[in-house]
Motif scaffolding. Structure first.
Motif, mmCIF file in Angstrom:
data_model
loop_
_atom_site.group_PDB
_atom_site.id
_atom_site.type_symbol
_atom_site.label_atom_id
_atom_site.label_comp_id
_atom_site.label_asym_id
_atom_site.label_seq_id
_atom_site.Cartn_x
_atom_site.Cartn_y
_atom_site.Cartn_z
ATOM 1 N N ILE A 52 38.827 41.054 39.274
ATOM 2 C CA ILE A 52 37.813 41.412 40.273
ATOM 3 C C ILE A 52 38.223 40.874 41.644
ATOM 4 O O ILE A 52 38.199 41.591 42.646
ATOM 5 N N VAL A 53 38.620 39.604 41.668
ATOM 6 C CA VAL A 53 39.013 38.983 42.931
ATOM 7 C C VAL A 53 40.272 39.632 43.493
ATOM 8 O O VAL A 53 40.362 39.904 44.694
ATOM 9 N N ARG A 54 41.242 39.914 42.649
ATOM 10 C CA ARG A 54 42.490 40.543 43.103
ATOM 11 C C ARG A 54 42.214 41.937 43.681
ATOM 12 O O ARG A 54 42.763 42.310 44.715
ATOM 13 N N GLU A 55 41.340 42.701 43.017
ATOM 14 C CA GLU A 55 41.080 44.075 43.440
ATOM 15 C C GLU A 55 40.100 44.187 44.609
ATOM 16 O O GLU A 55 40.253 45.042 45.469
ATOM 17 N N LYS A 56 39.078 43.325 44.602
ATOM 18 C CA LYS A 56 38.004 43.503 45.591
ATOM 19 C C LYS A 56 37.779 42.295 46.494
ATOM 20 O O LYS A 56 37.019 42.387 47.455
ATOM 21 N N GLY A 57 38.382 41.154 46.154
ATOM 22 C CA GLY A 57 38.288 39.972 47.015
ATOM 23 C C GLY A 57 37.157 39.031 46.640
ATOM 24 O O GLY A 57 36.247 39.382 45.884
ATOM 25 N N TRP A 58 37.272 37.818 47.190
ATOM 26 C CA TRP A 58 36.278 36.782 46.908
ATOM 27 C C TRP A 58 34.901 37.140 47.453
ATOM 28 O O TRP A 58 33.876 36.819 46.836
ATOM 29 N N ASP A 59 34.822 37.778 48.609
ATOM 30 C CA ASP A 59 33.511 38.116 49.181
ATOM 31 C C ASP A 59 32.730 39.041 48.251
ATOM 32 O O ASP A 59 31.522 38.853 48.050
ATOM 33 N N TYR A 60 33.410 40.017 47.688
ATOM 34 C CA TYR A 60 32.766 40.938 46.742
ATOM 35 C C TYR A 60 32.277 40.165 45.518
ATOM 36 O O TYR A 60 31.127 40.332 45.084
ATOM 37 N N PHE A 61 33.150 39.312 44.953
ATOM 38 C CA PHE A 61 32.760 38.532 43.779
ATOM 39 C C PHE A 61 31.564 37.635 44.101
ATOM 40 O O PHE A 61 30.607 37.565 43.330
ATOM 41 N N ARG A 62 31.607 36.950 45.237
ATOM 42 C CA ARG A 62 30.502 36.046 45.610
ATOM 43 C C ARG A 62 29.197 36.827 45.787
ATOM 44 O O ARG A 62 28.116 36.323 45.454
ATOM 45 N N ALA A 63 29.269 38.041 46.297
ATOM 46 C CA ALA A 63 28.060 38.861 46.449
ATOM 47 C C ALA A 63 27.458 39.190 45.087
ATOM 48 O O ALA A 63 26.231 39.132 44.904
ATOM 49 N N LYS A 64 28.300 39.525 44.123
ATOM 50 C CA LYS A 64 27.818 39.808 42.762
ATOM 51 C C LYS A 64 27.263 38.537 42.114
ATOM 52 O O LYS A 64 26.235 38.575 41.426
ATOM 53 N N GLU A 65 27.940 37.430 42.313
ATOM 54 C CA GLU A 65 27.481 36.144 41.785
ATOM 55 C C GLU A 65 26.116 35.789 42.373
ATOM 56 O O GLU A 65 25.222 35.325 41.666
ATOM 57 N N ARG A 66 25.955 36.020 43.652
ATOM 58 C CA ARG A 66 24.702 35.740 44.354
ATOM 59 C C ARG A 66 23.541 36.540 43.754
ATOM 60 O O ARG A 66 22.469 35.997 43.504
ATOM 61 N N LEU A 67 23.774 37.833 43.532
ATOM 62 C CA LEU A 67 22.735 38.676 42.937
ATOM 63 C C LEU A 67 22.348 38.182 41.544
ATOM 64 O O LEU A 67 21.164 38.143 41.201
ATOM 65 N N LEU A 68 23.337 37.806 40.753
ATOM 66 C CA LEU A 68 23.058 37.309 39.412
ATOM 67 C C LEU A 68 22.287 35.996 39.465
ATOM 68 O O LEU A 68 21.329 35.803 38.714
ATOM 69 N N LEU A 69 22.659 35.103 40.354
ATOM 70 C CA LEU A 69 21.947 33.824 40.486
ATOM 71 C C LEU A 69 20.481 34.061 40.843
ATOM 72 O O LEU A 69 19.586 33.454 40.234
#
Length: 180
Positions: A52-69
């Motif tokens: 996920i991070v390689r394809e879309k970057g840390w910002d994308y991953f953090r946004a998904k993590e934020r929604l889940l939290l």
């Protein structure tokens, strides 16, 4: 400390501090549900975090993590829950500064040496845990990220448990003593 009966326990800390292992033990002891946020994100996205991070970057991953939290803390139907967070969840400062009153945030704190030793022994580290910086050197990366995150762990957690010389069962017992 939470201002009402504890219904959620949020385990935070750097990589390889035992959040998932202790979280499973703790949930089992309490008879509560358990969520590993990284595993849940992988399941929902159908990919390893490193992909996920390689394809879309840390910002994308953090946004998904934020929604889940936010979903776990504010919209979950599961009223009693132990949550193993990703190591970077403390970057979501606005959410953590407004934790529900029934949530206990626990920092599983490990020394640099313990983190390095555990990460080097974990075969999943390479493919599951993408680099957090462009350091290249894992030791410098851990030191750099810890310098950034330790003040946040300290700020948002109700209690800290030094895990270096404790077994997962001992860590879970200490958390239980606060949760009861």
């Amino acid at each position: 400390m939470p201002d009402q009966q504890i219904n959620k326990i949020l385990l935070v800390g750097f990589r390889a501090t035992g959040k998932t292992t202790c979280g499973r033990l703790l949930a089992s002891s309490l008879g509560w549900g358990f969520i590993d946020m990284d595993e849940e994100l992988k399941k929902r996205m159908g990919k390893e975090i490193s992909e996920i991070v390689r394809e879309k970057g840390w910002d994308y991953f953090r946004a998904k993590e934020r929604l889940l939290l936010k979903e776990i803390l504010f919209d979950s139907d599961d009223k009693r829950l132990v949550v193993s967070t990703g190591g970077g969840v403390v970057l979501h400062k606005d959410i953590l500064s407004d934790l529900p009153g029934d949530t206990l945030a626990v920092w599983l704190r490990a020394s640099l040496e313990t983190i390095q030793k555990r990460m080097s022994k974990d075969s999943a580290t390479a493919h599951m845990r993408p680099a957090l910086t462009d350091q290249g050197d894992p030791i410098n990366e851990v030191m750099e990220v810890l310098r950034e995150r330790e003040p946040l762990y300290r700020e948002f957690c109700h209690i800290a448990i030094d895990v270096d010389d404790l077994s997962p069962a001992q860590i879970s017992e200490r958390i239980l003593s606060y949760a009861r």
